[in-house]
Structures are given as C-alpha cells and as structure tokens.
Design a protein around this motif. Structure first.
Motif, PDB file in Angstrom:
ATOM      1  N   UNK A   2       2.077 -13.396   7.926  1.00  0.00           N
ATOM      2  CA  UNK A   2       2.650 -12.054   7.877  1.00  0.00           C
ATOM      3  C   UNK A   2       3.980 -12.007   8.619  1.00  0.00           C
ATOM      4  N   UNK A   3       3.995 -12.480   9.853  1.00  0.00           N
ATOM      5  CA  UNK A   3       5.200 -12.356  10.679  1.00  0.00           C
ATOM      6  C   UNK A   3       6.303 -13.296  10.206  1.00  0.00           C
ATOM      7  N   UNK A   4       5.958 -14.579  10.044  1.00  0.00           N
ATOM      8  CA  UNK A   4       7.016 -15.561   9.759  1.00  0.00           C
ATOM      9  C   UNK A   4       7.433 -15.558   8.302  1.00  0.00           C
ATOM     10  N   UNK A  18       3.576  -1.066   4.586  1.00  0.00           N
ATOM     11  CA  UNK A  18       2.153  -1.279   4.857  1.00  0.00           C
ATOM     12  C   UNK A  18       1.605  -2.150   3.727  1.00  0.00           C
ATOM     13  N   UNK A  19       1.080  -3.320   4.094  1.00  0.00           N
ATOM     14  CA  UNK A  19       0.656  -4.310   3.108  1.00  0.00           C
ATOM     15  C   UNK A  19      -0.844  -4.575   3.205  1.00  0.00           C
ATOM     16  N   UNK A  20      -1.422  -5.008   2.080  1.00  0.00           N
ATOM     17  CA  UNK A  20      -2.818  -5.442   2.068  1.00  0.00           C
ATOM     18  C   UNK A  20      -2.856  -6.854   1.491  1.00  0.00           C
ATOM     19  N   UNK A  21      -3.494  -7.752   2.234  1.00  0.00           N
ATOM     20  CA  UNK A  21      -3.663  -9.125   1.760  1.00  0.00           C
ATOM     21  C   UNK A  21      -4.983  -9.229   1.008  1.00  0.00           C
ATOM     22  N   UNK A  22      -4.990 -10.082  -0.014  1.00  0.00           N
ATOM     23  CA  UNK A  22      -6.216 -10.283  -0.791  1.00  0.00           C
ATOM     24  C   UNK A  22      -6.436 -11.753  -1.075  1.00  0.00           C
ATOM     25  N   UNK A  23      -7.535 -12.036  -1.775  1.00  0.00           N
ATOM     26  CA  UNK A  23      -7.860 -13.423  -2.120  1.00  0.00           C
ATOM     27  C   UNK A  23      -8.039 -14.261  -0.876  1.00  0.00           C
ATOM     28  N   UNK A  24      -7.450 -15.455  -0.891  1.00  0.00           N
ATOM     29  CA  UNK A  24      -7.608 -16.383   0.222  1.00  0.00           C
ATOM     30  C   UNK A  24      -6.898 -15.960   1.490  1.00  0.00           C
ATOM     31  N   UNK A  76      11.993  -2.063   8.243  1.00  0.00           N
ATOM     32  CA  UNK A  76      12.134  -2.337   9.678  1.00  0.00           C
ATOM     33  C   UNK A  76      10.986  -3.188  10.205  1.00  0.00           C
ATOM     34  N   UNK A  77       9.808  -3.068   9.585  1.00  0.00           N
ATOM     35  CA  UNK A  77       8.641  -3.822  10.044  1.00  0.00           C
ATOM     36  C   UNK A  77       7.609  -3.855   8.929  1.00  0.00           C
ATOM     37  N   UNK A  78       6.589  -4.675   9.151  1.00  0.00           N
ATOM     38  CA  UNK A  78       5.514  -4.808   8.183  1.00  0.00           C
ATOM     39  C   UNK A  78       4.202  -4.607   8.932  1.00  0.00           C
ATOM     40  N   UNK A  79       3.304  -3.824   8.344  1.00  0.00           N
ATOM     41  CA  UNK A  79       1.995  -3.607   8.958  1.00  0.00           C
ATOM     42  C   UNK A  79       0.912  -4.052   7.980  1.00  0.00           C
ATOM     43  N   UNK A 114       0.852  -1.186   0.000  1.00  0.00           N
ATOM     44  CA  UNK A 114       0.000   0.000   0.000  1.00  0.00           C
ATOM     45  C   UNK A 114       0.889   1.237   0.000  1.00  0.00           C
ATOM     46  N   UNK A 115       1.814   1.280   0.963  1.00  0.00           N
ATOM     47  CA  UNK A 115       2.745   2.408   1.045  1.00  0.00           C
ATOM     48  C   UNK A 115       3.869   2.038   1.996  1.00  0.00           C
TER      49      UNK A 115
END
Length: 195
Positions: free
Chosen positions: A162-164, A145-151, A178-181, A136-137
């Motif tokens: 997301x974490x692993x 900053x991520x957006x998951x879609x589909x399944x 540094x991190x993922x949201x 996303x940004x």
C-alpha cells in the motif's frame, strides 16, 4: 499516430490468410469483448462485405481493409498487432493496453483518473499475486479510500504494498491525491499471498 498499429509482417500474414478465404472484398475486424473490464479480450475476425457495419472505422491496409468496431474504438487506442515467425510457423500477437480501461483525459473527474491508474498500472502488478485493489471513495482532503481483494486481502505484506507501491504510484500519477487509506478487513486471511 494511428489508432491501431499493424506491423508489416502482421499485414502480410493477414493478407495471406484472407487470400485463402477466396471471398471478394474480405476484410478483418478488430474488436474488444467486455471492453473496460478486467475480462476484456481483443479479437480479430474475418469480415466479409455483408458483415461490414456502417459505423465501423476503416483502415486501409493495402491488400485488405481493417474494420474497427465502433464501440471498441476507445479501447483500441494504441493497440498493436504483430506477427513473428517461430519454429512452429509463427504467432500473431495483439497488444491493446487500453482494452481493460479506456484512456481518460487529464481533466476527467478525480475518481475516474484514480480508477484508470489502478486498472492500467497497479492491478496488473498485483494480479501476479492473485490480488487486486479497488477505489471505494475519495474523502476529504483528497484521500483515496481503497479496498484490497484476492491475494492482497489479509496479506502480511499489504501495508508495504500500500505505502510503497500503490500510494506512491497514485500520488505520482494523480497529484491531487494526498494519501491512501485501506478499508480492507485484513483479519480474513484464507486467500492471502503471504500469511
């Protein structure tokens, strides 16, 4: 390292097909349709002399010329054409790891490098569950900053994924991150792989 590798069996097989066409100077064109998208397809086609494009890159294959579509070249990097005999006769396979995403340089902008890793390494794994993730940004302190879609949307295992999976891969491949949201609305669960 050649841009496109054509194994000897594939070269011989293509040369045999060309001989049957009985057209003087017939070659083979390799190109990518919808390059740089998840629908990218790598294709081979006959290329008679009257269809040669001046901007094509040409590779001498001995018995024929392989024409690389100019616009497809960045997506054909590390492409591999092989032919293997089997009970049904044989199969020609084309692998083009960069067809869906062009290779990018280490000094490319941060979002480009993140998108490349998402497309080339992370989404192929999520696709097994009918899912995908997109950037996303990138916000302050290099948080992706991520957006998951589909399944993946609404999937109970997504925080683990997301974490692993996603975060560790991204931080390893793009050290600035540094991190993922996750900003996905996971209350929507109708397509979720695990509910």
């Amino acid at each position: 390292m050649a841009l496109v590798t054509v194994t000897d069996p594939a070269r011989d097989y293509l040369a045999q097909l060309i001989e049957k066409q009985d057209v003087e100077g017939m070659g083979v064109r390799i190109f990518v349709t919808q390059p740089g998208t998840k629908n990218a397809e790598t294709c081979l086609a006959y290329c008679p002399p009257n269809e040669v494009v001046p901007t094509d890159e040409q590779l001498d294959m001995g018995k024929f010329t392989l024409f690389l579509d100019h616009n497809s070249v960045p997506f054909l990097e590390e492409a591999y054409v092989d032919y293997s005999k089997d009970q049904m006769g044989g199969q020609l396979t084309i692998k083009a790891p960069n067809a869906k995403v062009p290779k990018i340089d280490d000094d490319a902008p941060l979002p480009d490098r993140v998108n490349y890793i998402l497309a080339s390494e992370i989404n192929p794994n999520l696709a097994a569950h009918g899912g995908d993730v997109s950037l996303v940004e990138i916000v302050e302190e290099s948080v992706a900053v991520l957006r998951f879609g589909g399944g993946c949307q609404g999937c109970s295992a997504v925080s683990l994924t997301l974490k692993q999976g996603v975060e560790s891969t991204l931080k390893e491949r793009v050290p600035e991150i540094t991190a993922v949201r996750d900003v996905t609305d996971h209350t929507v669960t109708e397509n979720a792989y695990y509910q």
